[in-house]
Design a protein around this motif. Structure first.
Motif, PDB file in Angstrom:
ATOM      1  N   ARG A   4       0.358  -1.011   0.379  1.00  0.00           N
ATOM      2  CA  ARG A   4       0.230   0.019  -0.378  1.00  0.00           C
ATOM      3  C   ARG A   4       0.641   1.137  -0.211  1.00  0.00           C
ATOM      4  O   ARG A   4       1.143   2.299  -0.509  1.00  0.00           O
ATOM      5  N   SER A   5       1.851   0.859   0.844  1.00  0.00           N
ATOM      6  CA  SER A   5       2.802   2.638   1.008  1.00  0.00           C
ATOM      7  C   SER A   5       3.337   2.835  -0.615  1.00  0.00           C
ATOM      8  O   SER A   5       4.019   4.131  -0.777  1.00  0.00           O
ATOM      9  N   GLN A   8       1.477   4.105  -2.702  1.00  0.00           N
ATOM     10  CA  GLN A   8       0.720   6.572  -1.747  1.00  0.00           C
ATOM     11  C   GLN A   8       2.215   6.703  -2.183  1.00  0.00           C
ATOM     12  O   GLN A   8       1.588   8.044  -2.095  1.00  0.00           O
ATOM     13  N   ALA A  74       5.408   7.495   3.297  1.00  0.00           N
ATOM     14  CA  ALA A  74       3.539   6.729   3.197  1.00  0.00           C
ATOM     15  C   ALA A  74       4.071   5.511   4.192  1.00  0.00           C
ATOM     16  O   ALA A  74       3.134   5.702   5.036  1.00  0.00           O
ATOM     17  N   LEU A 140      -3.925  10.021   1.598  1.00  0.00           N
ATOM     18  CA  LEU A 140      -3.679   8.271   1.515  1.00  0.00           C
ATOM     19  C   LEU A 140      -4.127   7.360   2.469  1.00  0.00           C
ATOM     20  O   LEU A 140      -4.479   6.095   2.570  1.00  0.00           O
TER      21      LEU A 140
END
Length: 171
Positions: A4-5, A8, A74, A140
């Motif tokens: 996810r990071s 993002q 992120a 985010l």
């Protein structure tokens, strides 16, 4: 959290570079300071490319480095390190990354040897990048709820030896 990071972070870092670049152009109009070719020179030294003042290389390194470093911010946001304090910590990461690359390649010199005005301008622009990147990364990450650090802090604000780690989730 890592996957996810990645997405993002690249998005947040790219947004941060755009904001920093706009701020640089405004500052250059006001001060008359010329464009820096340091990013291209660092890229050329790292890759062994012939040295020349290429705008494409300059922009590639400028945007690529900012987008990749956004992943660190992120990761911070997804772990629960959000807000202005986290962005200030990230500004140090950005400055450190630049200095490692510039000094290791022989393109730059340690900041303590720079003229103070030049140092102030660099710190300003890297701060703009860090805070803009942080705003996007935090927004985010917030879509997934609080990070582990924030959940831990909610148990009892502050750092206390009698508050253990939060329970593991989602294994």
């Amino acid at each position: 959290m890592l996957m996810r990071s990645l997405g993002q972070g690249v998005l947040a870092g790219a947004a941060g570079v755009v904001v920093m670049t706009v701020a640089e152009k405004v500052e250059q109009r006001l001060t008359g300071r010329p464009d820096s070719h340091v990013p291209a020179q660092v890229l050329e030294r790292l890759t062994g490319l012939p040295e020349r003042r290429s705008r494409a290389r300059n922009l590639s390194m400028h945007f690529g480095q900012g987008a990749l470093l956004g992943v660190v911010r992120a990761l911070m946001a997804n772990a629960g390190l959000r807000g202005p304090v986290a962005s200030a910590m990230f500004a140090v990461v950005r400055l450190t990354n630049d200095q490692i690359l510039e000094n290791a390649t022989g393109v730059g010199a340690p900041p303590q040897t720079w003229p103070r005005k030049e140092l102030a301008v660099d710190l300003l622009h890297k701060g703009v990048y860090a805070f803009a990147t942080g705003l996007v990364a935090d927004a985010l990450a917030a879509r997934s709820g609080p990070g582990p650090g924030q959940r831990h802090a909610a148990l009892r604000p502050g750092r206390h030896s009698d508050v253990g780690p939060i329970a593991r989730t989602g294994r």
